[in-house]
Structure formats: structure tokens, C-alpha cells
Scaffold this active site. Structure first.
Site, PDB file in Angstrom:
ATOM      1  N   GLY A 188       0.804  -1.211   0.000  1.00 17.64           N
ATOM      2  CA  GLY A 188       0.000   0.000   0.000  1.00 17.64           C
ATOM      3  C   GLY A 188       0.838   1.261   0.000  1.00 17.64           C
ATOM      4  O   GLY A 188       2.077   1.216  -0.013  1.00 17.64           O
ATOM      5  N   LYS A 219      -9.368   9.278  11.838  1.00 16.45           N
ATOM      6  CA  LYS A 219     -10.801   8.947  11.780  1.00 16.45           C
ATOM      7  C   LYS A 219     -11.222   8.021  12.930  1.00 16.45           C
ATOM      8  O   LYS A 219     -12.408   7.761  13.116  1.00 16.45           O
ATOM      9  CB  LYS A 219     -11.132   8.324  10.426  1.00 16.45           C
ATOM     10  N   SER A 262      -2.572   3.735  12.579  1.00 14.51           N
ATOM     11  CA  SER A 262      -3.976   4.091  12.757  1.00 14.51           C
ATOM     12  C   SER A 262      -4.299   5.376  12.005  1.00 14.51           C
ATOM     13  O   SER A 262      -3.529   5.827  11.151  1.00 14.51           O
ATOM     14  CB  SER A 262      -4.302   4.219  14.250  1.00 14.51           C
ATOM     15  N   GLY A 314      -1.317  11.738  -2.102  1.00 12.93           N
ATOM     16  CA  GLY A 314      -1.018  10.745  -3.117  1.00 12.93           C
ATOM     17  C   GLY A 314      -1.305   9.319  -2.726  1.00 12.93           C
ATOM     18  O   GLY A 314      -1.016   8.402  -3.489  1.00 12.93           O
ATOM     19  N   LYS A 323      -9.255   1.257   4.238  1.00 11.32           N
ATOM     20  CA  LYS A 323      -9.270   2.640   4.716  1.00 11.32           C
ATOM     21  C   LYS A 323     -10.250   3.548   3.970  1.00 11.32           C
ATOM     22  O   LYS A 323     -10.419   4.696   4.353  1.00 11.32           O
ATOM     23  CB  LYS A 323      -7.863   3.243   4.605  1.00 11.32           C
TER      24      LYS A 323
END
Length: 625
Positions: free
Chosen positions: A292, A411, A408, A452, A368
Site C-alpha cells: 500500500g 478517523k 492508525s 497521493g 481505509k
């Protein structure tokens, strides 16, 4: 042939300088006698000229006056000429006193002749360079695109000097906020006013391009100037700060287009490399979610500190393939182990950790994307983000991993969506695991949006602009925190080197940014007007807040030695937390979205789906700008 030509040019310059010595010497006599020189003095002066020529010839060669080329004559060449003439003049005075020619050399000749000689030698070189530059560049002057230079310091002056020779650009002037510099000239170009007058001056002069030449200015000053440029509708370039890699490089060649990071104005991150190196060097490091945005950058940053082995774990085959190819090419000396697997697969995790024995695990694997996880995929979000975290954490405890770091999100604070609530629940799971862990330290690092990253708003805006618009923003007042991916990754490493177990580290995200302003600035940054590409407000999506927070209301923070890191002391979880949570996570059915939201409220009391002040204030938000 070239060597012969070079020698011939050097000899010609040497001969010219000796001729200049003779001319200056004789002209000094003429000036001394205000016209015709008496015959005895003229004869004495010509005889003395023989040894004067020898002295200056030795000085010229000793000071290396012929190593440089006249076409590039500059201040260092004039300094060398001045030194050679000055020392030569002193030797001539000494020689005159020792030899005592009859009649004696007048003192005024000994003073005036070096001055005339410096003017002739320095002036001839300056004239030659000016003539050569006019021959090379004179026909190009006035034909390039008009450009303003922002900044009249050393960098701006060097840039002006290069722009004078450019056929691509025509310098219209400079701007600087220093009142002392305004109205002054640099190499013939005037400082027209303050940078804050940019919009007015570019409109009056019909200038569409500017170059920001303040490389030593603060990040905040850079951000202000870049924003002024974008909102003035000009195409802006910037001159980055000088680095060891760019020293000696032409200023124009280092100029680049301004980008989104210039507009956001993030301070460069400095980390305590000694502590991070002690954590990672010669260690085995494991990263889940390695393919990721954050996970891959973590891998890049980790490899800078010399681990003995990196275990890159991700469920995406293509992401791991791409990362593996990149890392093997850039860091061939480090063993990279690509593992395709699910973070919820306990058997695979035990096998991997048992085989490679990582010293530290960075758990970045997570779902996410807020809207995708809010409907239809709610149970997948909870299972992946909570059960995945628990199983990776349990495996780390079983295999005596020294450090476990959970990535984390902001949110997770007072969550209004399933994704945020699931990440808060994952944080609570880590807190519960820490209570029973003897050798493993659990740390959580919480931060906001990164520029990005996959699924973030910036790539979406860029795609919409490329398609010709419109650019869609959910609400005119929505704000978010932003930082760059390398910045976030470096701070994660710094936090992991400072933890003692159980902390939640909060990254300094700076000031929140209005997404609508970001959209407008991006449109202008790509050279479009708001008439060409509109911004359309579509209304907040399910679970979306107007603003994000980094701390819950009843959490407190303490300072750390690093200015961009703070520690939040989260609420403690009961000892029975995991025993009660696991049966719910492992039930043999897929609960509905409403059931998932209902149960999440039981586990995360601060979770309020769809009832945040932000959502209540929305109303009908759809309108065009």
C-alpha cells in the site's frame, strides 16, 4: 589541433597584457608631464620599461592569469589581475629604488601606471565578454516569454544573470518584500515592488510566468508565495534549496514547476536517526500491507537504516510484485522476502514469523476507504481492520517480536463511520494485547490523510481535471489534515523508536486544509480557470465528517523529545475485552450493515454513526462554484 589553439590563445593574451604594461607605463609619463615628455625622462623610462616588463610577465604567469577564458571573465579573474598588478607594482618600486635610473622614475608614474594597467587589462576582458555575449545572445534578447523573478537576494541575482542569456525567457523584472530593495536594480533589471503585489503587476505587464527564487526562505513563506502565484493565475516555477547534489549546477537547470506540496507548505522532517538505526539496523523487519501507499514507503524508509532482512506481507499479488522489483533494484544488498497473504490467516502468520523471526512488525494492512466501507462492506472492514490486527498482534506475542506498531488514523477519534470505528477498535485490541504481553511492546501511530495515497482525494481531483471537470467536493466547509507519505513514514519510524509499550503517538499534522480551496488551487495549478473547470459540491457521503480530530475529548497528550510527536493516553480497556470481542468477530455469519453499526456502538461508545455535528449541519449541500 585544439591544444595548439589553446596555447596560441594563451600566448596572445599574454602578449596583449605585456603590450598593456608598456602602454600604461608610457601613458603614465605623458600624464606626469601633462603632454610631451622631456627627452632624458623618456629615454630613462624606455630603459626601465625592459625590467618592468620582465617583472610583470613573471607576476602574470605566477598568478595564473591565463588559466581562465576571457569569454567567462568574472570577479575571480579581476581579483587575480589586481593581485598580480599590485605585487608587480611593489616590486617595480623596489627595483626603481635599487637601480636608481638617471633621471629617476617619477613617483607619480609608479602610482599611475598600475592603475592604468588594471583598467586596460580588466576593461579589455570585460569588453571582450560583453561583445561575445552580445554576439551569442543579443539576437535572442526580447524574444522569449516574459517572466518575473520573485526574490532579489543572491539566488535571484544569479538567476537574473542566467536569464539574460536565455532565448526562452525575457526577464520583465523582480519582486521582493524587502522595502530597501524595491526600486533598485540588479544587472540592469528593476525590483518593481513587493511580492504581495504580484496579481496587480502581472496583470499590468501581461506576464504569465514567474520563478520563485527564495530557496532559503521558511516553509511558511514558500507556501504563501506559491499560493499567491496560483491565485494570481500565473504559471509558477520555484528554485529549490541548494543541496550538495546541486552545488555548481546552473540555477535555471534546477528550476521546477511548483506542486501541491509547495501549496501545503509542510516543514521538512528531521528524525533522530541514531535511535531509529538502533531499532532497525541488522534486524529483521516485517511490514504488513507492504504494497500500500504507507506500507511501501515504510519499506523504502526502513531499508535506508540497513536491516538484515525485510519481510513484505500483503494480500495483493501485483502490489507485492511491483514493490519487490523496486526494492531489489534499489537495495540489492538487503534480503527482501515477498509474502502474499491475508493478515487474518493465523497459520500463515505463525509460519512466517517462526521462520524469519522479525524484531519489529509494522502493521499497515487495513481497509481505509470510508465510503466503500460504510455500506455493503462494513463487516469486511471490521474483520480486516480488527481481527487482522488482533491476529498479527497475537502472532507477534507468540514469536517474541520485540515491537508491534499499528498504523492508525485520525478517523478513529470520535468516529462517525465504520472505517474509523473499526480502527479505534483495533487500537483498543492492541491496548488489551499489551496488558497480557511480556516481551512485546505495542505502539499505535495515529495520523491523517497523506498526499497521493491510494483512494485519497488528490488523485481523484487530478483525474477529474484531466477529464475536463467538474471537480467534485462533498461540502464547501469540509477540512482535512494532510502530510506527505515520506513525512508520515519517517515519523512512524521515529515514534516506534521512542515507545515503551501502550502509547498512542499523534503526528503533528499542521493546520487543517479546506478541501474546496485545495480543489480551486489544483485547478489553477494545472493552468485552468474556474470558468473552464467548475467545482461542484455533492453533499457529505455516509459516515463523512466536516472535520477530523486527532484526539478524543477525554484523552490527554504529553510531549515527546520530537517536536512533531505527542503521546495520547487513551482510555484503558477491561481485562475481559478480548474474550468478549473474539466471539463476535468470529461468528459464522455475515451480519447486516445495521447490525455491524449497532454492535460497533457497543464496543466503541464514542462511535456515533451519522449523528456528528458535522452531519447535522449539512442540510442540502449540493451547489456549484
Amino acid at each position: 589541433m585544439k591544444r595548439f589553439k589553446a596555447r596560441w590563445l594563451s600566448f596572445s593574451a599574454f602578449a596583449f597584457d605585456l603590450f598593456a604594461v608598456a602602454l600604461a607605463w608610457m601613458l603614465a609619463y605623458v600624464i606626469r608631464f601633462n603632454g610631451p615628455v622631456p627627452a632624458p625622462f623618456w629615454s630613462s623610462g624606455l630603459h626601465a620599461l625592459v625590467w618592468v616588463l620582465v617583472i610583470y610577465a613573471v607576476m602574470f604567469r605566477s598568478y595564473g592569469l591565463y588559466r581562465g577564458m576571457w569569454v567567462f571573465a568574472s570577479l575571480p579573474d579581476l581579483v587575480r589581475i589586481a593581485k598580480a598588478i599590485g605585487v608587480g607594482a611593489v616590486v617595480v618600486v623596489i627595483g626603481s629604488a635599487l637601480l636608481q635610473p638617471a633621471p629617476v622614475v617619477p613617483r607619480s608614474v609608479l602610482i599611475v601606471s598600475p592603475m592604468l594597467l588594471f583598467l586596460s587589462m580588466g576593461g579589455s576582458r570585460a569588453l571582450y565578454r560583453a561583445a561575445k555575449e552580445f554576439y551569442r545572445y543579443g539576437g535572442l534578447v526580447g524574444q522569449g516569454k516574459p517572466v518575473l523573478v520573485l526574490g532579489a537576494g543572491n539566488a535571484g541575482a544569479n538567476l537574473v544573470r542566467e536569464l539574460k542569456r536565455s532565448g526562452e525567457w525575457r526577464l520583465a523584472g523582480l519582486l521582493d518584500d524587502d522595502p530597501i530593495k524595491q526600486g533598485r536594480e540588479i544587472y540592469g533589471y528593476r525590483v518593481l515592488g513587493a511580492i504581495s503585489d504580484l496579481h496587480k503587476i502581472t496583470a499590468e505587464m501581461k506576464v504569465e510566468h514567474v520563478i520563485i527564487a527564495v530557496p532559503s526562505a521558511s516553509v511558511e513563506a514558500h507556501r504563501r508565495i506559491a499560493t499567491l502565484c496560483v491565485r494570481a493565475g500565473v504559471r509558477a516555477m520555484t528554485l529549490p534549496a541548494l543541496t550538495p547534489l546541486t552545488q555548481g549546477q546552473a540555477f535555471l537547470s534546477r528550476v521546477r514547476q511548483i506542486d501541491l506540496e509547495d501549496l501545503l507548505g509542510r516543514d521538512p522532517v528531521t528524525i533522530d536517526t541514531q535511535h531509529v538505526e538502533a531499532l532497525l539496523k541488522n534486524r529483521v523487519v516485517m511490514v504488513t500491507g507492504a504494497g500500500g501507499s504507507i506500507g511501501s514507503e515504510l519499506c523504502r524508509q526502513i531499508l535506508r537504516f540497513g536491516p538484515v532482512q525485510l519481510v513484505a506481507f500483503d494480500v495483493s499479488e501485483f502490489s507485492i510484485y511491483r514493490l519487490n522489483e523496486e526494492l531489489r533494484d534499489k537495495y540489492p544488498e538487503v534480503s527482501v522476502v515477498p509474502i502474499i497473504g491475508d493478515a487474518k490467516d493465523s497459520l500463515l502468520l505463525d509460519q512466517v514469523m517462526g521462520r524469519y523471526c522479525p524484531h519489529i512488525v509494522f502493521h499497515a494492512a487495513a481497509y481505509k476507504h470510508v465510503p466503500l466501507m460504510e455500506e455493503v462492506n462494513t463487516w469486511q472492514a471490521v474483520r480486516n481492520n480488527v481481527l487482522g490486527t488482533y491476529r498479527v498482534g497475537r502472532a507477534a506475542i507468540r514469536h517474541d517480536v520485540a515491537h508491534f506498531v499499528l498504523i492508525s488514523t485520525d478517523k478513529a477519534v470520535n468516529p462517525t463511520n465504520v472505517m474509523g470505528a473499526s480502527k479505534r477498535l483495533a487500537e483498543m485490541a492492541c491496548s488489551a494485547l499489551q496488558q497480557g504481553a511480556k516481551r512485546t511492546q505495542f505502539e499505535t501511530v495515529r495520523f491523517g490523510n497523506v498526499l497521493g495515497s491510494a483512494g485519497s482525494v488528490i488523485p481523484k481531483f487530478q483525474e477529474q481535471i484531466a477529464r475536463g471537470g467538474p471537480v467534485t467536493v462533498t461540502h464547501p466547509e469540509i477540512t482535512r489534515f494532510f502530510m506527505t507519505i515520506p513525512e508520515a513514514s519517517q515519523l512512524v519510524l521515529q515514534a516506534s523508536s521512542m515507545g515503551h509499550g501502550g502509547e498512542i503517538f499523534i503526528l503533528d499534522m499542521g493546520k487543517p486544509v479546506r478541501i474546496a480551496d485545495l480543489a480551486h488551487d489544483l485547478i489553477r495549478l494545472y493552468g485552468f480557470t474556474e470558468e473552464q473547470i467548475r467545482v461542484v459540491f455533492t453533499g457529505l457521503r455516509p459516515g463523512e465528517k466536516l472535520y477530523e480530530e486527532l484526539l478524543a475529548d477525554d484523552e490527554t497528550t504529553t510531549r515527546t523529545p520530537h517536536p512533531k510527536l505527542r503521546i495520547a493516553r487513551a482510555r484503558e480497556v477491561p481485562d475481559s475485552f478480548i474474550d468478549n470481542l473474539l466471539p463476535w468477530l468470529m461468528q459464522h455469519r455475515v451480519p447486516s450493515d445495521d447490525e455491524v453499526r449497532r454492535d460497533l456502538r457497543r464496543w466503541v461508545p464514542e462511535y456515533q454513526p451519522g449523528t456528528s455535528p458535522a452531519l447535522r449541519s449539512v442540510g442540502s449541500a449540493t451547489r456549484a462554484s
